[in-house]
Scaffold this motif. Structure first.
Motif, short mmCIF file in Angstrom:
data_model
loop_
_atom_site.label_atom_id
_atom_site.label_comp_id
_atom_site.label_asym_id
_atom_site.label_seq_id
_atom_site.Cartn_x
_atom_site.Cartn_y
_atom_site.Cartn_z
N ALA B 93 0.84 -1.21 0.00
CA ALA B 93 0.00 0.00 0.00
C ALA B 93 0.87 1.25 0.00
O ALA B 93 0.63 2.20 -0.75
CB ALA B 93 -0.91 -0.02 1.23
N ARG B 94 1.93 1.23 0.81
CA ARG B 94 2.82 2.39 0.91
C ARG B 94 3.53 2.63 -0.44
O ARG B 94 3.65 3.76 -0.90
CB ARG B 94 3.86 2.15 2.02
N GLU B 95 3.99 1.54 -1.07
CA GLU B 95 4.68 1.66 -2.36
C GLU B 95 3.74 2.18 -3.44
O GLU B 95 4.13 2.98 -4.29
CB GLU B 95 5.26 0.30 -2.78
N ASN B 96 2.49 1.73 -3.40
CA ASN B 96 1.49 2.23 -4.35
C ASN B 96 1.36 3.75 -4.23
O ASN B 96 1.38 4.46 -5.23
CB ASN B 96 0.13 1.59 -4.05
N LEU B 97 1.21 4.22 -3.00
CA LEU B 97 1.01 5.65 -2.80
C LEU B 97 2.27 6.44 -3.14
O LEU B 97 2.19 7.54 -3.71
CB LEU B 97 0.58 5.94 -1.36
N ALA B 98 3.44 5.88 -2.81
CA ALA B 98 4.70 6.57 -3.13
C ALA B 98 4.84 6.73 -4.64
O ALA B 98 5.28 7.78 -5.13
CB ALA B 98 5.88 5.79 -2.56
N PHE B 100 2.34 6.86 -6.92
CA PHE B 100 1.40 7.87 -7.42
C PHE B 100 1.80 9.28 -6.97
O PHE B 100 1.61 10.24 -7.71
CB PHE B 100 -0.04 7.53 -6.99
N ALA B 101 2.37 9.37 -5.77
CA ALA B 101 2.80 10.70 -5.28
C ALA B 101 3.85 11.30 -6.22
O ALA B 101 3.86 12.51 -6.45
CB ALA B 101 3.38 10.57 -3.87
N ALA B 102 4.69 10.43 -6.79
CA ALA B 102 5.75 10.93 -7.69
C ALA B 102 5.19 11.50 -8.99
O ALA B 102 5.89 12.20 -9.71
CB ALA B 102 6.73 9.79 -8.00
N LEU B 103 3.93 11.21 -9.29
CA LEU B 103 3.35 11.66 -10.56
C LEU B 103 2.82 13.10 -10.47
O LEU B 103 2.42 13.68 -11.47
CB LEU B 103 2.22 10.72 -11.00
N TYR B 104 2.81 13.66 -9.25
CA TYR B 104 2.29 15.02 -9.07
C TYR B 104 3.44 16.02 -8.91
O TYR B 104 4.49 15.67 -8.37
CB TYR B 104 1.39 15.09 -7.83
N ASP B 105 3.19 17.25 -9.38
CA ASP B 105 4.18 18.31 -9.19
C ASP B 105 4.00 18.97 -7.82
O ASP B 105 4.97 19.40 -7.21
CB ASP B 105 4.03 19.39 -10.28
N ARG B 106 2.76 19.06 -7.36
CA ARG B 106 2.53 19.73 -6.09
C ARG B 106 2.97 18.82 -4.94
O ARG B 106 3.11 17.61 -5.11
CB ARG B 106 1.07 20.16 -5.95
N LYS B 107 3.17 19.43 -3.79
CA LYS B 107 3.63 18.67 -2.62
C LYS B 107 2.56 17.66 -2.21
O LYS B 107 1.37 18.01 -2.16
CB LYS B 107 3.89 19.65 -1.47
N THR B 108 2.97 16.46 -1.97
CA THR B 108 1.99 15.43 -1.58
C THR B 108 2.13 15.09 -0.10
O THR B 108 3.15 15.40 0.53
CB THR B 108 2.19 14.15 -2.42
N ARG B 109 1.11 14.45 0.41
CA ARG B 109 1.11 14.12 1.84
C ARG B 109 1.90 12.83 2.07
O ARG B 109 2.13 12.05 1.14
CB ARG B 109 -0.33 13.93 2.32
N ASP B 110 2.29 12.61 3.31
CA ASP B 110 3.01 11.38 3.67
C ASP B 110 2.06 10.19 3.46
O ASP B 110 0.95 10.18 3.99
CB ASP B 110 3.45 11.50 5.14
N PRO B 111 2.49 9.18 2.69
CA PRO B 111 1.60 8.03 2.45
C PRO B 111 1.03 7.41 3.73
O PRO B 111 -0.14 7.04 3.77
CB PRO B 111 2.50 7.04 1.71
N LEU B 112 1.85 7.34 4.76
CA LEU B 112 1.39 6.72 6.00
C LEU B 112 0.26 7.53 6.64
O LEU B 112 -0.70 6.97 7.18
CB LEU B 112 2.57 6.56 6.96
N LEU B 141 -9.28 5.28 -2.20
CA LEU B 141 -9.69 6.54 -1.56
C LEU B 141 -8.47 7.29 -1.04
O LEU B 141 -8.34 8.51 -1.22
CB LEU B 141 -10.67 6.23 -0.42
N ALA B 142 -7.55 6.54 -0.42
CA ALA B 142 -6.32 7.15 0.11
C ALA B 142 -5.54 7.82 -1.03
O ALA B 142 -5.02 8.92 -0.87
CB ALA B 142 -5.46 6.10 0.79
N ARG B 143 -5.49 7.15 -2.17
CA ARG B 143 -4.74 7.69 -3.30
C ARG B 143 -5.35 9.01 -3.79
O ARG B 143 -4.63 9.92 -4.17
CB ARG B 143 -4.72 6.67 -4.44
N SER B 144 -6.68 9.08 -3.72
CA SER B 144 -7.33 10.31 -4.19
C SER B 144 -7.04 11.50 -3.27
O SER B 144 -7.20 12.65 -3.66
CB SER B 144 -8.84 10.10 -4.32
N LEU B 145 -6.60 11.21 -2.04
CA LEU B 145 -6.34 12.28 -1.06
C LEU B 145 -4.87 12.69 -1.02
O LEU B 145 -4.50 13.67 -0.38
CB LEU B 145 -6.74 11.82 0.34
N LEU B 146 -4.05 11.92 -1.71
CA LEU B 146 -2.59 12.02 -1.60
C LEU B 146 -2.05 13.42 -1.88
O LEU B 146 -1.16 13.90 -1.19
CB LEU B 146 -2.00 11.01 -2.59
#
Lengths: 205, 284
Positions: B93-98, B100-112, B141-146
């Motif tokens: 789950a953490r790797e999934n979010l990490a 997807f987080a890399a695909l955004y330019d804006r600052k993303t939240r901590d996956p945990l 849902l978590a990914r949509s909030l990232l």
């Protein structure tokens, strides 16, 4: 965000790391990637002995020259297949939709997959050419890397184009492998029909 | 925040339009629920608004700009949770979010931190292939909030979740509203819609024939009557009284004085009733 942005080091590194983890955790995909470098390394190790054995058995003095193109093409088939299979998996798991609502988008993600496939295959090709054709001029390295890299991309995109899901992808792969054996079957029939001593000898020119 | 005006859409090869003049608006900070039967066009509407579907008629705007002019920058500002799980199964789950987080330019939240919001922190390092469908949906849902989006599109956000987890998800949606986020959700679950939505629209026949706040609709489609449960030799009899003038209704007052009243229920409609009215009318 444009198409190039998928190749930003931070993003590219994460995508490559994710793929490496994903492949590393699937024995079939890991085996396919590992196997892509085996033929060239193995051929480089046994090239001299293979030529000697073939010369004694069939009178063909440089059989390894006929095997080199096969060894060079295998990475394109295997790396291309792994990418094609990953694309099928992305589609099966709904990831293409999920990626389409990110700034990178579907096209950016596909660009990454295509570029990574071409570059990894090209790198393996350069290494294999160094081992198998060390005397080749530099432009031959470049051309081989380009052509075999393109071949890998072709294999990668054909698989998801003809198969709707992973199961169909495996079936198509099996079918392609069987089709690939047809020339050998033809050769075997010819070998039975024409005895060895009556065939023209292939000599090193 | 969202404006849809006179939206029309027809799938290639289809005989009829699936959307026939759909109109609604969602204000900033609002939770809007688009309700309707399967195949009514809820997901099509969402896909148009998310910029994934072109060739529509009418006006679709997000953030005051036509959707087709927003480009890929739109996806820095919206978060999407699809109806079906869409996750990398061999990654955790953490790797999934990490990833997807890399695909955004804006600052993303901590996956945990995001996983904790959907009660998946304990499973952060578990491979997703071992997850249940409900856990995968929560990861969606978590990914949509990232990337901390201003606007969220949630398609059936509690699909596959048990009642306790559904409650957690509903609390999360209320929390998003409290944080000033706008949420556009589709659902079949009327209880969910009633609990979390500020406004709902019932989609039927390619339009929204019924819209309003859940409370308004319950009153509009209900009856102004009070149902009284009265104990009668171990049985409970149900009696109904009109609300108007009930303070002077001697029969009702007499029952109250008798001490035999065991329950009192107003006869306002449930959203299920409103749904059946809205959709049933269209089906007829």
């Amino acid at each position: 965000m444009n198409l190039i942005s998928v190749f930003v080091p931070r993003r590219l590194g994460r995508l490559l790391a994710a793929d490496a983890m994903s492949i590393g955790r699937d024995p079939m995909l890991l085996f396919a990637v590992g196997l892509s470098i085996v033929p060239s390394v193995a051929l480089a190790l046994v090239q001299v002995r293979l030529d000697e054995a073939a010369a004694n058995a069939f009178g063909i003095t440089t059989i390894s020259r006929f095997v080199v193109p096969v060894a060079l093409m295998i990475p394109a088939m295997l790396i291309g297949w792994v990418t094609g299979f990953l694309l099928l998996e992305d589609r099966d798991e709904g990831l293409i939709s999920a990626l389409s609502v990110t700034p990178v988008g579907k096209v950016g993600y596909l660009a990454y997959r295509v570029a990574a496939t071409a570059l990894i295959t090209a790198a393996i090709t350069v290494m294999a050419t160094l081992l198998l054709l060390p005397q080749a001029p530099w432009f031959q390295y470049g051309l081989l890397a380009l052509l075999i890299g393109c071949e890998a991309v072709l294999v990668a995109v054909v698989l998801p184009a003809v198969a709707r899901n992973k199961v169909e992808g495996l079936a198509v792969t099996k079918l392609a492998n069987i089709a690939g054996a047809v020339p050998f079957a033809g050769h075997s029939c010819n070998a039975v029909a024409v005895p060895c001593r009556d065939r023209p000898q292939l000599l090193d020119r | 925040m969202i404006v849809a005006e006179d939206l029309t859409f027809r799938f290639p090869g289809a005989e009829d339009d699936i959307l026939r003049g759909l109109s609604f608006a969602v204000a900033p900070g609002e939770v809007y629920g688009l309700l309707g039967p399967s195949g009514a066009g809820k997901s099509t509407t969402q896909r148009i608004l998310m910029g994934l579907l072109g060739g529509y008629g009418g006006r679709a705007e997000l953030f005051g700009v036509p959707v087709d002019r927003l480009g890929r920058a739109l996806y820095e500002r919206i978060g999407v949770s699809f109806e079906l799980p869409s996750v990398y199964l061999r990654l955790t789950a953490r790797e999934n979010l990490a990833l997807f987080a890399a695909l955004y330019d804006r600052k993303t939240r901590d996956p945990l931190e995001v996983l904790a919001l959907v009660d998946l922190a304990d499973a952060a390092d578990q491979r997703v292939e071992q997850f249940s469908k409900g856990m995968k949906m929560r990861l969606n849902l978590a990914r949509s909030l990232l990337h901390d989006p201003d606007l969220l599109f949630l398609d059936e956000p509690t699909t596959g979740q048990d009642p306790a987890r559904s409650r957690t998800t509903r609390d999360l949606i209320r929390g998003l509203k409290a944080a000033g986020k706008t949420v556009f959700m589709t659902t079949h679950n009327m209880v969910e819609a009633e609990e979390v939505c500020d406004h709902v629209g019932f989609l039927a026949g390619g339009r929204i024939p019924v819209t309003g706040t859940p409370q308004e609709l319950k009153l509009r489609f209900g009856e102004r009557r009070l149902e009284v449960g009265v104990s009668n030799d171990g049985q409970v009899d149900k009696l109904s009284f009109p609300m108007d003038g009930i303070g002077a209704d001697q029969a009702f007052l007499g029952l109250l004085r008798s001490g035999r009243v065991v329950s009192l229920h107003s006869q306002d409609a449930s959203l299920d009733d409103v749904f059946i009215h809205a959709v049933g009318g269209e089906r007829r």
